[in-house]
Design an enzyme around this catalytic site. Structure first.
Site, short mmCIF file in Angstrom:
data_model
loop_
_atom_site.label_atom_id
_atom_site.label_comp_id
_atom_site.label_asym_id
_atom_site.label_seq_id
_atom_site.Cartn_x
_atom_site.Cartn_y
_atom_site.Cartn_z
N GLU A 58 20.40 -1.37 -10.45
CA GLU A 58 19.00 -2.10 -10.92
C GLU A 58 18.55 -3.39 -9.64
O GLU A 58 19.52 -3.80 -9.04
CB GLU A 58 19.73 -2.54 -12.05
CG GLU A 58 17.48 -2.39 -12.66
CD GLU A 58 17.22 -1.74 -12.94
OE1 GLU A 58 16.18 -1.41 -11.96
OE2 GLU A 58 17.40 -0.67 -13.85
N ILE A 60 17.77 -2.60 -6.53
CA ILE A 60 19.00 -2.15 -5.89
C ILE A 60 17.70 -1.98 -4.40
O ILE A 60 18.27 -1.48 -2.83
CB ILE A 60 19.59 -0.93 -6.07
CG1 ILE A 60 20.94 -1.75 -7.02
CG2 ILE A 60 20.24 -0.03 -5.14
CD1 ILE A 60 21.59 -2.52 -6.12
N SER A 92 -10.63 5.17 -19.66
CA SER A 92 -9.35 5.02 -20.01
C SER A 92 -9.62 5.25 -21.88
O SER A 92 -10.27 4.88 -22.64
CB SER A 92 -8.98 4.26 -19.37
OG SER A 92 -7.69 4.15 -20.65
N SER A 152 4.26 2.71 -15.84
CA SER A 152 2.68 2.62 -16.18
C SER A 152 2.07 2.73 -14.26
O SER A 152 1.17 3.79 -14.03
CB SER A 152 2.41 2.47 -17.12
OG SER A 152 1.51 0.98 -16.97
N SER A 153 2.26 1.98 -13.76
CA SER A 153 1.49 1.44 -12.57
C SER A 153 1.37 2.74 -11.04
O SER A 153 1.37 3.18 -10.90
CB SER A 153 1.72 0.72 -11.89
OG SER A 153 2.09 -1.13 -11.93
N GLU A 186 0.89 -0.20 -3.60
CA GLU A 186 1.03 -0.87 -4.32
C GLU A 186 1.84 -2.02 -3.70
O GLU A 186 1.41 -3.49 -3.96
CB GLU A 186 2.28 -0.72 -5.34
CG GLU A 186 3.10 -1.69 -6.22
CD GLU A 186 3.04 -1.60 -7.93
OE1 GLU A 186 2.67 -0.18 -7.74
OE2 GLU A 186 3.02 -1.98 -8.90
N ASP A 198 10.64 3.30 -8.66
CA ASP A 198 9.12 3.77 -9.25
C ASP A 198 8.66 5.20 -8.90
O ASP A 198 8.70 6.46 -9.88
CB ASP A 198 8.49 2.57 -10.29
CG ASP A 198 8.68 1.08 -10.64
OD1 ASP A 198 10.72 1.69 -10.62
OD2 ASP A 198 8.45 0.31 -10.40
N TYR A 248 9.97 -11.50 -9.18
CA TYR A 248 10.80 -10.29 -8.49
C TYR A 248 10.81 -10.36 -6.78
O TYR A 248 11.59 -10.70 -5.73
CB TYR A 248 9.69 -9.54 -8.78
CG TYR A 248 9.85 -8.02 -8.21
CD1 TYR A 248 10.76 -7.14 -8.79
CD2 TYR A 248 9.35 -7.84 -6.63
CE1 TYR A 248 11.44 -6.11 -8.07
CE2 TYR A 248 9.71 -6.47 -5.96
CZ TYR A 248 10.63 -5.69 -7.03
OH TYR A 248 11.05 -4.32 -6.61
C1 GLA Z 1 10.12 -2.45 -10.46
C2 GLA Z 1 10.28 -1.99 -8.70
C3 GLA Z 1 10.93 -1.72 -8.42
C4 GLA Z 1 12.79 -2.22 -8.61
C5 GLA Z 1 12.67 -2.48 -10.22
C6 GLA Z 1 14.42 -2.83 -10.15
O1 GLA Z 1 10.17 -1.55 -11.31
O2 GLA Z 1 8.59 -1.62 -8.91
O3 GLA Z 1 10.52 -0.93 -6.98
O4 GLA Z 1 13.03 -2.97 -7.86
O5 GLA Z 1 11.69 -3.17 -10.71
O6 GLA Z 1 15.53 -2.30 -10.13
#
Ligand code: GLA
Length: 411
Positions: A58, A60, A92, A152-153, A186, A198, A248
């Protein structure tokens, strides 16, 4: 330009959770399309783009190390029909209203388009690359709640990219390229500075396999997920992620700072923070906060590699311990958990039969995962639910997950 992250969907997500993340089939999606747009004789195509869960690794991906996610068997479903003009209508089932895109005009981010900006950004990116984006009517249905940290995004972005490329030529979809394009959308169109994990998990996912992904090279391997006598239980705090975007970006900046400090002291420059050693961190980084962030990154990357070894050796207990160690590192060193995730994980770990637990995704709310003895899952859910509610006054939700296919046509 930076836009606040818009959520998808925004209404009724909690009841969807309660209804147990029911799977939807092609017939139901066709019916939904007919209800929305009226019955006509156009051909209807249906798709599913899954959510994702990260097993370990995570925070990472943007540090160039290894992550270990898988796609879920639930996610965002779409039913569509082509139109004769250059308009795309999107609805939706989860939220009221309609987003209309005129493909003859320039596609720009519009606040009022809310969740529609994700697919719109993808349409623009593909158009700019010379792909043909046809007019269509689409209806979506999501059974992964937004804000749950199950991507979901990313599911929505990859869904749109997959649909457009599928309509062009189903044989020639490069899933890795799709994930890169969607991450870019994104980052640049929506304005969230996420890593590749993701979108990659959603696009490249494979049934019953986790993906070991090297985020620096995008080299990846599928690892069969044999958990033996244990189940992977996803536990939702049912608490929306808060401040997730600003925190973040703050963590990303702290990691960049850590790398910069280390590189100021080394003749052979590192390309990313995952290449640092604990010794580099101890000797060069003086700031306690930056040091803790870097320690998480370096130890977490090691835990991912060790997890692979454990799973290969069928050492599920060992894998469980690494999951728990990952949580502790995210709680104490990376500081992205918070009361809800910590309560859920610590209560889970107290229950007999649970051999490891951790938050998953960005943190600050959302979901956690636990490895639980198959025979004890029901008892586990009840006990964790009571204990969590006592502290947070929120009832959590549970989902025993299988790992599913990446975005695909629904037959
Ligand atoms: C979110 C981000 C990912 C990743 C995680 C943490 O989900 O979209 O790119 O950095 O957080 O691991």
């Amino acid at each position: 330009t930076h836009h606040p992250k818009h959520s998808f969907p925004t209404r009724r997500s909690s009841d969807l959770f309660k209804r147990g993340w029911r799977k939807v089939n092609r017939e139901e999606m066709m019916q939904l399309f007919k209800n929305e747009y009226g019955v006509d004789n156009r051909e209807i195509k249906t798709f599913l783009s899954p959510g994702r869960v990260n097993l370990i690794g995570e925070h990472i991906d943007y540090n160039g190390g290894f992550v270990f996610p898988g796609a879920l068997t639930v996610g965002i479903y779409a039913a569509l029909s082509l139109r004769d003009d250059n308009k795309i209508r999107m609805r939706s089932k989860n939220v009221a209203g309609e987003v209309i895109v005129n493909l003859d005009e320039e596609l720009v981010y519009k606040k009022e388009d809310d969740w529609g900006n994700y697919p719109k950004g993808v349409m623009k990116a593909l158009k700019d690359l010379g792909h043909e984006v046809p007019g269509m009517d689409i209806v979506l249905y999501s059974n992964i709640p937004d804000g749950a940290g199950l991507s979901s995004s990313a599911a929505l972005e990859v869904l749109m990219a997959y649909i457009i490329l599928y309509l062009e030529n189903p044989e020639q979809i490069d899933r890795v390229e799709v994930s890169k394009l969607c991450q870019k959308v994104e980052n640049e169109f929506v304005g969230v500075n996420c890593g590749i994990m993701d979108q990659f998990a959603v696009a490249v996912g494979k049934k019953d396999h986790a993906i070991l992904l090297d985020c620096a090279s995008l080299y990846y391997e599928y690892a069969p997920l044999n958990l033996g006598d244990y189940s992977l239980v996803i536990m939702s705090t049912n608490k929306r992620r808060e401040l997730a975007d600003s925190k973040y970006n703050e963590r990303r900046a702290e990691c960049e700072k850590a790398l910069e400090i280390i590189n100021e002291n080394k003749t052979e420059k590192l390309e990313n923070l995952c290449q640092a050693t604990l010794e580099d961190i101890e000797s060069f980084i003086k700031d306690e906060t930056i040091k803790k962030r870097a320690i998480h990154v370096v130890t977490e990357n090691e835990r991912v590699k060790n997890s692979m070894e454990m799973l290969k050796a069928n050492d599920i207990l060992g894998f469980g311990k690494l999951l728990t160690a990952s949580h502790m590192s995210l709680e104490n060193d990376y500081e992205v958990t918070g009361l809800h995730l910590d309560t859920l994980v610590h209560e889970a770990l107290k229950i007999e039969g649970c051999i490891g637990a951790r938050m998953t995704g960005a943190g600050f709310g959302g979901c956690a995962i636990a490895l639980v003895d198959n025979a004890k899952v029901e008892e586990f859910k009840e006990k964790v639910s009571v204990a969590y509610k006592e502290v947070t006054e929120i009832t959590p939700s549970f989902y025993t997950s299988n790992i599913g296919e990446g975005t695909h046509v629904l037959n």
